[in-house]
Design a protein around this motif. Structure first.
Motif, PDB file in Angstrom:
ATOM      1  N   THR A  44       8.127  16.176  10.150  1.00 15.58           N
ATOM      2  CA  THR A  44       7.949  14.725  10.080  1.00 15.58           C
ATOM      3  C   THR A  44       9.010  14.096   9.173  1.00 15.58           C
ATOM      4  OG1 THR A  44       5.589  15.173  10.246  1.00 15.58           O
ATOM      5  CG2 THR A  44       6.217  12.938   9.677  1.00 15.58           C
ATOM      6  N   TRP A  45       9.284  14.785   8.070  1.00 17.88           N
ATOM      7  CA  TRP A  45      10.253  14.227   7.119  1.00 17.88           C
ATOM      8  C   TRP A  45      11.651  14.161   7.742  1.00 17.88           C
ATOM      9  CZ3 TRP A  45      14.634  15.844   4.436  1.00 17.88           C
ATOM     10  CH2 TRP A  45      15.023  15.007   3.382  1.00 17.88           C
ATOM     11  N   ALA A  90       7.652   3.487   3.550  1.00 17.99           N
ATOM     12  CA  ALA A  90       6.898   4.725   3.790  1.00 17.99           C
ATOM     13  C   ALA A  90       7.568   5.923   3.139  1.00 17.99           C
ATOM     14  CB  ALA A  90       6.746   4.958   5.288  1.00 17.99           C
ATOM     15  N   LEU A  91       8.876   5.843   2.915  1.00 22.08           N
ATOM     16  CA  LEU A  91       9.616   7.026   2.477  1.00 22.08           C
ATOM     17  C   LEU A  91       9.804   7.077   0.964  1.00 22.08           C
ATOM     18  CD1 LEU A  91      12.011   7.266   5.512  1.00 22.08           C
ATOM     19  CD2 LEU A  91      10.175   8.843   4.877  1.00 22.08           C
ATOM     20  N   GLY A  92       8.780   6.673   0.236  1.00 19.84           N
ATOM     21  CA  GLY A  92       8.795   6.732  -1.216  1.00 19.84           C
ATOM     22  C   GLY A  92       8.429   8.112  -1.727  1.00 19.84           C
ATOM     23  N   VAL A  97       0.849  -1.199   0.000  1.00 23.71           N
ATOM     24  CA  VAL A  97       0.000   0.000   0.000  1.00 23.71           C
ATOM     25  C   VAL A  97       0.884   1.249   0.000  1.00 23.71           C
ATOM     26  CG1 VAL A  97      -1.640   1.350   1.371  1.00 23.71           C
ATOM     27  CG2 VAL A  97      -1.978  -1.120   1.107  1.00 23.71           C
ATOM     28  N   LEU A  98       1.886   1.254   0.858  1.00 17.75           N
ATOM     29  CA  LEU A  98       2.762   2.433   0.954  1.00 17.75           C
ATOM     30  C   LEU A  98       3.475   2.692  -0.369  1.00 17.75           C
ATOM     31  CD1 LEU A  98       4.220   1.619   4.496  1.00 17.75           C
ATOM     32  CD2 LEU A  98       2.735   3.582   3.946  1.00 17.75           C
ATOM     33  N   ARG A  99       3.931   1.623  -0.993  1.00 20.03           N
ATOM     34  CA  ARG A  99       4.678   1.791  -2.254  1.00 20.03           C
ATOM     35  C   ARG A  99       3.787   2.301  -3.389  1.00 20.03           C
ATOM     36  NH1 ARG A  99       7.707  -3.415  -3.968  1.00 20.03           N
ATOM     37  NH2 ARG A  99       7.770  -2.205  -5.903  1.00 20.03           N
ATOM     38  N   ALA A 100       2.489   2.020  -3.298  1.00 22.27           N
ATOM     39  CA  ALA A 100       1.599   2.409  -4.397  1.00 22.27           C
ATOM     40  C   ALA A 100       0.995   3.800  -4.207  1.00 22.27           C
ATOM     41  CB  ALA A 100       0.476   1.372  -4.532  1.00 22.27           C
ATOM     42  N   LEU A 101       1.184   4.396  -3.039  1.00 26.48           N
ATOM     43  CA  LEU A 101       0.470   5.644  -2.735  1.00 26.48           C
ATOM     44  C   LEU A 101       0.647   6.729  -3.781  1.00 26.48           C
ATOM     45  CD1 LEU A 101       0.875   6.131   1.130  1.00 26.48           C
ATOM     46  CD2 LEU A 101      -1.146   5.390  -0.162  1.00 26.48           C
ATOM     47  N   HIS A 102       1.866   6.943  -4.241  1.00 26.53           N
ATOM     48  CA  HIS A 102       2.097   8.094  -5.129  1.00 26.53           C
ATOM     49  C   HIS A 102       1.382   7.938  -6.467  1.00 26.53           C
ATOM     50  CE1 HIS A 102       5.097   5.337  -6.642  1.00 26.53           C
ATOM     51  NE2 HIS A 102       5.322   6.114  -7.677  1.00 26.53           N
ATOM     52  N   GLU A 103       1.005   6.689  -6.799  1.00 27.72           N
ATOM     53  CA  GLU A 103       0.290   6.476  -8.056  1.00 27.72           C
ATOM     54  C   GLU A 103      -1.227   6.550  -7.867  1.00 27.72           C
ATOM     55  OE1 GLU A 103       1.473   5.285 -11.202  1.00 27.72           O
ATOM     56  OE2 GLU A 103       3.574   4.835 -10.765  1.00 27.72           O
ATOM     57  N   LEU A 104      -1.665   6.426  -6.619  1.00 25.23           N
ATOM     58  CA  LEU A 104      -3.102   6.285  -6.376  1.00 25.23           C
ATOM     59  C   LEU A 104      -3.748   7.477  -5.689  1.00 25.23           C
ATOM     60  CD1 LEU A 104      -3.195   2.561  -5.114  1.00 25.23           C
ATOM     61  CD2 LEU A 104      -3.680   3.421  -7.418  1.00 25.23           C
ATOM     62  N   VAL A 105      -2.986   8.193  -4.901  1.00 27.10           N
ATOM     63  CA  VAL A 105      -3.578   9.270  -4.102  1.00 27.10           C
ATOM     64  C   VAL A 105      -2.909  10.598  -4.468  1.00 27.10           C
ATOM     65  CG1 VAL A 105      -4.134  10.044  -1.762  1.00 27.10           C
ATOM     66  CG2 VAL A 105      -3.912   7.594  -2.235  1.00 27.10           C
ATOM     67  N   ALA A 141      -3.602  10.414   2.294  1.00 30.86           N
ATOM     68  CA  ALA A 141      -2.972   9.183   2.780  1.00 30.86           C
ATOM     69  C   ALA A 141      -1.760   9.452   3.671  1.00 30.86           C
ATOM     70  CB  ALA A 141      -2.565   8.310   1.599  1.00 30.86           C
ATOM     71  N   VAL A 142      -1.509  10.722   3.991  1.00 26.92           N
ATOM     72  CA  VAL A 142      -0.374  11.026   4.871  1.00 26.92           C
ATOM     73  C   VAL A 142      -0.461  10.284   6.212  1.00 26.92           C
ATOM     74  CG1 VAL A 142       0.711  12.884   6.215  1.00 26.92           C
ATOM     75  CG2 VAL A 142       0.270  13.192   3.767  1.00 26.92           C
ATOM     76  N   PRO A 143      -1.674  10.128   6.808  1.00 24.76           N
ATOM     77  CA  PRO A 143      -1.734   9.374   8.072  1.00 24.76           C
ATOM     78  C   PRO A 143      -1.194   7.943   7.964  1.00 24.76           C
ATOM     79  CG  PRO A 143      -3.762  10.608   7.760  1.00 24.76           C
ATOM     80  CD  PRO A 143      -2.980  10.763   6.488  1.00 24.76           C
ATOM     81  N   LEU A 144      -1.322   7.319   6.807  1.00 23.46           N
ATOM     82  CA  LEU A 144      -0.768   5.965   6.651  1.00 23.46           C
ATOM     83  C   LEU A 144       0.758   6.014   6.722  1.00 23.46           C
ATOM     84  CD1 LEU A 144      -2.870   4.367   3.750  1.00 23.46           C
ATOM     85  CD2 LEU A 144      -3.360   4.495   6.190  1.00 23.46           C
ATOM     86  N   VAL A 145       1.332   6.998   6.045  1.00 22.17           N
ATOM     87  CA  VAL A 145       2.789   7.153   6.065  1.00 22.17           C
ATOM     88  C   VAL A 145       3.255   7.431   7.492  1.00 22.17           C
ATOM     89  CG1 VAL A 145       4.712   8.550   5.240  1.00 22.17           C
ATOM     90  CG2 VAL A 145       2.836   7.969   3.689  1.00 22.17           C
ATOM     91  N   GLU A 146       2.527   8.290   8.189  1.00 22.31           N
ATOM     92  CA  GLU A 146       2.908   8.620   9.566  1.00 22.31           C
ATOM     93  C   GLU A 146       2.818   7.393  10.466  1.00 22.31           C
ATOM     94  OE1 GLU A 146       1.705  13.364   9.541  1.00 22.31           O
ATOM     95  OE2 GLU A 146       0.224  11.890  10.203  1.00 22.31           O
TER      96      GLU A 146
END
Ligand SMILES: [Zn+2]
Lengths: 232, 282
Positions: free
Chosen positions: A151-152, A138-140, A106-114, A119-124
Motif C-alpha cells: 500500500t505504501w 494521508a501520508l503523514g 483527522v488524517l493529520r492527527a492520527l499519529h497522535e491519537l491512535v 485507523a489504517v482503513p481511514l488512510v487507505e
C-alpha cells in the motif's frame, strides 16, 4: 497536551485575529471538558433514548473554517482533535461524514491519537481518492508507521502520478531505503512516461535515489536485471 | 465580466465545462443538492452525495479556479418517498459544515402533504442554523405553487428576505417581488427563461435582488447561460455595473447571509493540465 498541540496553539495564537483567537480558546476549553456520560442512565427502562446529540466540540470542529479562515482551519481542527483526544471509533464517523477539510485534519492527527493499526482503513480510504490534499494528508507519520509495504509503495507512486510533492510523505527516506520493489516500480513508471513522450517528474529521481540500500549495509546484493540502468 | 452562477449541478458536468465556464468569467458557483434523475432508494445515497458536494466537487472546481459552495436538503420530489425521508434527521449534522451556504433546493414538485411537511421542516432547519433557503418553484402549476410556497415561508420562522425563490418567469415575478424575497431565474435552452426574455424582465422589474443561473444539470442545459445573459444585457444597453450586480454582487449578497461564503480563491496548483483529475492507475 502534547508538544505538537503546544506548537499549534502558539502558532495559531500568533496568526489569528482577536475574535478568531477568542473563539478558538472557548472551543478548546469545551473540547478539553469530557461530556456528561449519558450511559449512566439505567439501560432497558423507559422509551428508547433519542439520537445522541453531536458533542459541542464536534460542532466547533465543523465550523472552524468560517471562524478561523480557510488558511488556518486545518491547524485549528488538528488542535481541537489533539485536545478532545477522540479514539479510533469516534474518529471513523468524523472522517466518514466529514468535508475534505475535516478529513485532512483527522488524517493529520492520527499519529497522535491512535497508537495501533485501527485507523489504517481511514488512510487507505484517503489514498483511494483523487483529492491531492487528502492523499498528501494521508501520508503523514501514521502511514509511515503502519502502512504495509504494498500500500505504501502504491501511495508513493500515486503522489508521482497526481503531482503531490513527495516531501509530504513522512518517513520517505527511511521506508524507501533498500526497497528494490519500489525501485522497480519507479523504473517501470519512468519507462512508461518516456515511451509516451512525456517527461519524468524530478520527484521520481529523488525517490529512486532514496531506494539505494543504506551505505552502512556492507554487502550490496546484485541489482536486478535492468533496474540499475539510470534514466538520464 | 465576473460571474457567480448561484444554481448549477456541477456533479453532472464535465471538466470541459469547468474550463469553458472559467474562460467565460465564472469564478464562483453554488451547487444545490437535488434529484439525480434516477431515484435514490436509501438515505445513505444522500449522504454519499452530500459528501461529494462537500469534498470532491469543490476540489474539482478549484482545479479550474472556481470557488464551489453548496446548499443541502431533501429535494421536493424525493420528499414523497418514505425510503428517503429519514435524511431529514441527519441533515442537521451536515448543515453545520463550512461549505454549506443555504438549505436547498426545497419547495414543491407536485404539492403533496409530504412536500408540505418537508418544506416547513427544512425552513425551520434553515432558521435554526442561521442559513438562508433556496426554494424552487414547481414546473407545473407554477403560480399556484408560488403562492403556496410564499404562504409556507410566511408561517415559518425564516424571514422572507432570507429566501431565494427560483425558476421564476414572467407570470410569477411580480408576486414574488412583492413578497420581498430574492428572485432567481433559470435560463435554459428551450424551456424556462431565455436570454432575451430575461433582459425584458430586468428592464421591467429592475436588477434589485435578481439572481440569474444556468441551473445546468444532466438534462439539456447550458453552463454558459449566465455569460450569455450578461452579453444580452450589455447589448440591450445595461451598464456594466448592472451586469456585475446581477451576475456577481446579488448572489454574493444572498449567499453571504450564511456568513460562510469564502471567495478568496487560491491559485490552483496545476491549472493547465488539470493534473490531479487523473484516474488512479491510469
Ligand atoms: Zn436545480
Amino acid at each position: 497536551m502534547t508538544t505538537t498541540a503546544d506548537t499549534l496553539r502558539t502558532h495559531l495564537h500568533s496568526v489569528l485575529d482577536d475574535p478568531a483567537r477568542a473563539w478558538l480558546d472557548r472551543a478548546l476549553t469545551g473540547a478539553a471538558t469530557p461530556p456528561a456520560d449519558p450511559a449512566a442512565a439505567p439501560a432497558g427502562s423507559g422509551p428508547p433514548a433519542p439520537r445522541k446529540p453531536m458533542p459541542a466540540w464536534e460542532l466547533r470542529f465543523a465550523e472552524a473554517g468560517r471562524r478561523c479562515g480557510p488558511t488556518h482551519a486545518d491547524d485549528a481542527r488538528v488542535l481541537l482533535l489533539l485536545t478532545a483526544r477522540p479514539d479510533a471509533d469516534t474518529l471513523r464517523p468524523l472522517y466518514d461524514r466529514g468535508t475534505a477539510a475535516e478529513r485532512r485534519a483527522v488524517l493529520r492527527a492520527l499519529h497522535e491519537l491512535v497508537p495501533g493499526t485501527e485507523a489504517v482503513p481511514l488512510v487507505e480510504d484517503a489514498l483511494r481518492t483523487n483529492d491531492t490534499s487528502l492523499v498528501a494528508a494521508a501520508l503523514g507519520p501514521y502511514a509511515a508507521e503502519h502502512l504495509d509495504a504494498h500500500t505504501w509503495r502504491h501511495a508513493v507512486l500515486k503522489c508521482l502520478f497526481t503531482g503531490v510533492p513527495v516531501d509530504s510523505v513522512a518517513g520517505l527516506g527511511r521506508r524507501a531505503a533498500g526497497d528494490r520493489e519500489l525501485a522497480r516500480m519507479l523504473h517501470d513508471y519512468a519507462s512508461e512516461r518516456t515511451a509516451a513522450g512525456r517527461t519524468v517528474p524530478d520527484d521520481l529521481h529523488r525517490v529512486l535515489d532514496l531506494t539505494a540500500p543504506p551505505a552502512e549495509r556492507g554487502h550490496l546484493p546484485a541489482a536486478a536485471g535492468g533496474a540499475s540502468s539510470k534514466e538520464s | 465580466m465576473r460571474i457567480f452562477d448561484p444554481h448549477i449541478h456541477m456533479t453532472s458536468r464535465t471538466t470541459d465545462d469547468y474550463r469553458a465556464m472559467h474562460a467565460a468569467g465564472v469564478r464562483a458557483v453554488v451547487e444545490p443538492s437535488f434529484w439525480l434523475g434516477q431515484p435514490r432508494t436509501s438515505p445513505a445515497s444522500f449522504y454519499d452525495y452530500f459528501d461529494s458536494l462537500l469534498g470532491w466537487e469543490p476540489f474539482r472546481a478549484s482545479q479550474y479556479g472556481i470557488a464551489h459552495h453548496c446548499t443541502l436538503a431533501l429535494n421536493p420530489k424525493e420528499a414523497n418517498d418514505p425510503r428517503c425521508t429519514p435524511v431529514l434527521d441527519e441533515l442537521p449534522r451536515y448543515l453545520v459544515k463550512d461549505n454549506v451556504v443555504a438549505v436547498g433546493e426545497i419547495g414543491y414538485d407536485s404539492m403533496t402533504p409530504a412536500e408540505d411537511t418537508a418544506l416547513a421542516t427544512q425552513l425551520e432547519l434553515a432558521a435554526e442554523h442561521e442559513l438562508p433557503a433556496m426554494v424552487h418553484t414547481p414546473h407545473r402549476d407554477k403560480l399556484a405553487g408560488l403562492r403556496r410556497t410564499l404562504d409556507v415561508v410566511r408561517e415559518s420562522p425564516l424571514a422572507i428576505d432570507r429566501v431565494l425563490v427560483d425558476h421564476l418567469n414572467e407570470t410569477t415575478v411580480q408576486e414574488a417581488k412583492n413578497s420581498g424575497c430574492w428572485l432567481g431565474f433559470s435560463v435554459y435552452p428551450d424551456t424556462k427563461m431565455d436570454e432575451d426574455r430575461m433582459v425584458a424582465v430586468l428592464e421591467r422589474y429592475g436588477p434589485e435582488k435578481v439572481l440569474v443561473n444556468s441551473a445546468a444539470d444532466w438534462g439539456k442545459s447550458d453552463p454558459l447561460k449566465t455569460r450569455k445573459v450578461g452579453d444580452a444585457m450589455l447589448k440591450a444597453g445595461f451598464a456594466e455595473d448592472d451586469v456585475d450586480r446581477v451576475l456577481w454582487r446579488n448572489p454574493v449578497a444572498f449567499y453571504g447571509l450564511s456568513g460562510r461564503l469564502a471567495l478568496d480563491l487560491e491559485e490552483p496548483a496545476a491549472t493547465h493540465e488539470g493534473n490531479s483529475i487523473l484516474r488512479g492507475g491510469e
